[in-house]
Design an enzyme around this catalytic site. Structure first.
Site, PDB file in Angstrom:
ATOM      1  N   PHE A 179      13.973   8.060 -79.102  1.00  9.60           N
ATOM      2  CA  PHE A 179      13.159   8.769 -78.115  1.00  9.60           C
ATOM      3  C   PHE A 179      11.795   8.127 -77.896  1.00  9.60           C
ATOM      4  CE2 PHE A 179      11.306  10.650 -81.897  1.00  9.60           C
ATOM      5  CZ  PHE A 179      10.030  11.051 -81.540  1.00  9.60           C
ATOM      6  N   LYS A 180      11.329   7.394 -78.882  1.00  9.67           N
ATOM      7  CA  LYS A 180       9.985   6.842 -78.782  1.00  9.67           C
ATOM      8  C   LYS A 180       9.887   5.673 -77.806  1.00  9.67           C
ATOM      9  CE  LYS A 180       8.881   8.707 -83.266  1.00  9.67           C
ATOM     10  NZ  LYS A 180       8.532   8.519 -84.672  1.00  9.67           N
ATOM     11  N   ASP A 181      11.038   5.221 -77.292  1.00  7.53           N
ATOM     12  CA  ASP A 181      11.005   4.207 -76.238  1.00  7.53           C
ATOM     13  C   ASP A 181      10.224   4.706 -75.033  1.00  7.53           C
ATOM     14  OD1 ASP A 181      12.466   2.040 -77.351  1.00  7.53           O
ATOM     15  OD2 ASP A 181      14.352   3.066 -76.965  1.00  7.53           O
ATOM     16  N   ALA A 235       6.341   4.637 -75.886  1.00  7.05           N
ATOM     17  CA  ALA A 235       5.913   3.279 -76.226  1.00  7.05           C
ATOM     18  C   ALA A 235       5.933   2.374 -75.005  1.00  7.05           C
ATOM     19  CB  ALA A 235       6.801   2.710 -77.323  1.00  7.05           C
ATOM     20  N   THR A 254       9.255   4.828 -84.601  1.00  2.00           N
ATOM     21  CA  THR A 254       8.030   4.470 -83.884  1.00  2.00           C
ATOM     22  C   THR A 254       7.795   2.968 -83.910  1.00  2.00           C
ATOM     23  OG1 THR A 254       6.971   6.591 -84.326  1.00  2.00           O
ATOM     24  CG2 THR A 254       5.524   4.763 -83.809  1.00  2.00           C
TER      25      THR A 254
END
Length: 434
Positions: A106-108, A111, A140
């Site tokens: 999900f951190k794509d 970021a 992350t």
């Protein structure tokens, strides 16, 4: 729009200053001075909108005063160039699959958006190098490293706890090289996070290096995560589901993800309530029960990205509700699960529905199974591809987990990391010598 510190003693700053600084000088986290309300007609159109269109409109509401409209739309659409499908698991529960981006986590979202926004702010400073510090408990580091890989004028230092991330996760940020430096810290995630925070508060270090953070403490990392809450609601509405009582459950570690959802709710998204699902690191759950926040050292679990004993974004949750424990409880409930319970959920869900959870999604799915009330529809966030925890998941379920080619490519790389102690002086000296 101006941004203020949650601590309340630092001066208000612009979006660019908040993004480049990362952490306020009074140790607070930046929050928007006001949270814009989206118009009713936006929600009327939402069920027929695509992800990129939703993200572009929400981004304009949040950042349109500070970024050129055309540039903002371009960078937002470029960041959100992968699908985030909502998948039905049973009659009342849906999975928002956030693992279809470049690093399958999900951190794509945050970021990639932050990398492009920082590039926009740095576009006229070809002689300026921005040094990004990021602590990671798993995903992350890979999302930030890949989001910033090859970005001109930016160097990234990824701090991760030795032996406490999965081998596949580790390969995603230790094999890149170029402008990415992986630092293997002899400690836990909280030690990594403490090193990063201490660096931001060191005047000499900040004078020598332009430092910023890509953890969810940075407004450009956590705020874009609200894009997929609107997208989830849009997909659920388009399915014909009852939208009167939608509950969202978020597997919670550092609390940036759920804070983004709470702000989306404040902007008008009609979510009835949120559930913060914890593993054995139940600091927020205990706060909900007692009204007392008691951080402690994190413990290692099979849902390792949630192994956080002092979640940074708790300060934002408190700020959002005026430090009123009752108001927090009105919007968020909590639960906590052991490794044994997480394992049971992984195994039973696959057997009963055919849906393969990852350990973090399993925490959130179980919470909805247990706490969804009559008449409610639940969405949980499936935050990473199960293959990122291949050994763990296979050992629990007895079923093979296929490794997507994106992950296989990382695993073929050569590890490049620098071991350092969990000691700020050692970290400081390393940064000054690079």
């Amino acid at each position: 729009m101006k941004y203020r510190s949650t601590t309340g003693t630092a001066p208000e700053v612009t979006l660019e200053e908040a993004v480049v600084k990362g952490l306020a000088p009074d140790r607070g986290l930046y929050m928007p001075l006001s949270i814009p309300q989206l118009p009713a007609e936006f929600f009327d159109r939402l069920p027929g909108m695509e992800l990129a269109d939703i993200a572009a409109e929400v981004a304009r509401a949040l950042f349109g005063e500070d970024v050129d409209r055309e540039a903002l739309e371009s960078l937002t659409r470029d960041a959100m160039n992968f699908p985030i499908p909502l998948v039905r698991v049973n009659d009342r529960i849906w999975s928002l699959e956030l693992f279809h981006g470049p690093t399958l986590a999900f951190k794509d979202v945050g970021a990639r958006f932050m990398a492009r926004l920082l590039g926009y702010f740095n576009r006229n400073n070809s002689d300026r190098t921005v040094n990004v510090l990021v602590a990671t408990s798993g995903d992350t580091g890979s999302a930030v490293a890949n989001g910033f890989l090859g970005v001109d004028g930016v160097r990234v230092f990824v701090l991760y706890p030795k032996g406490k991330v999965s081998p596949i996760q580790e390969s995603q940020f230790t094999t890149l090289g170029r402008n990415i430096v992986a630092l293997e810290v002899d400690g836990n995630f909280d030690d990594c996070q403490a090193l990063v925070k201490s660096a931001f508060l060191d005047p000499e270090l900040n004078e020598a290096m332009m430092l910023t953070s890509a953890n969810s403490i940075n407004v450009a990392r956590f705020l874009p995560q609200m894009f997929y809450y609107f997208h989830a609601w849009a997909q659920l509405a388009a399915s014909g589901a009852d939208m009167s009582n939608v509950v969202v459950c978020v597997p919670s570690g550092n609390f940036g993800n759920i804070t983004a959802g709470l702000i989306a709710q404040r902007m008008g998204l009609p979510i009835k309530r949120f559930i913060a699902a914890n593993n054995a690191n139940d600091i927020f759950y205990q706060y909900l029960q007692t009204g007392v926040y008691s951080p402690r050292a994190s413990v290692q679990t099979i849902a390792n990205a949630m192994d956080v004993g002092d979640p940074s974004n708790f300060a934002r949750v408190l700020d959002l509700y005026g430090h009123d424990h009752g108001r927090v409880c009105d919007h968020v409930s909590g639960c906590t699960y052991t490794d044994a319970q997480i394992s049971e959920t992984l195994r039973d869900t696959l057997a009963q529905t055919g849906y393969q959870l990852d350990p973090h999604g399993a925490v959130a799915y179980r919470a909805l199974q247990e706490y969804l009330r009559p008449g409610e529809t639940g969405i949980f966030l499936e935050t990473a591809h199960p293959a990122k925890f291949k050994e763990t998941v296979e050992a629990i379920t007895g079923h093979d987990v296929r490794i997507p080619e994106k992950l296989a490519d990382f695993m073929r790389g050569t590890k490049q990391s620098v071991p350092i102690p969990a000691d700020f002086d050692s970290f400081r000296q390393f940064l000054l010598k690079t």
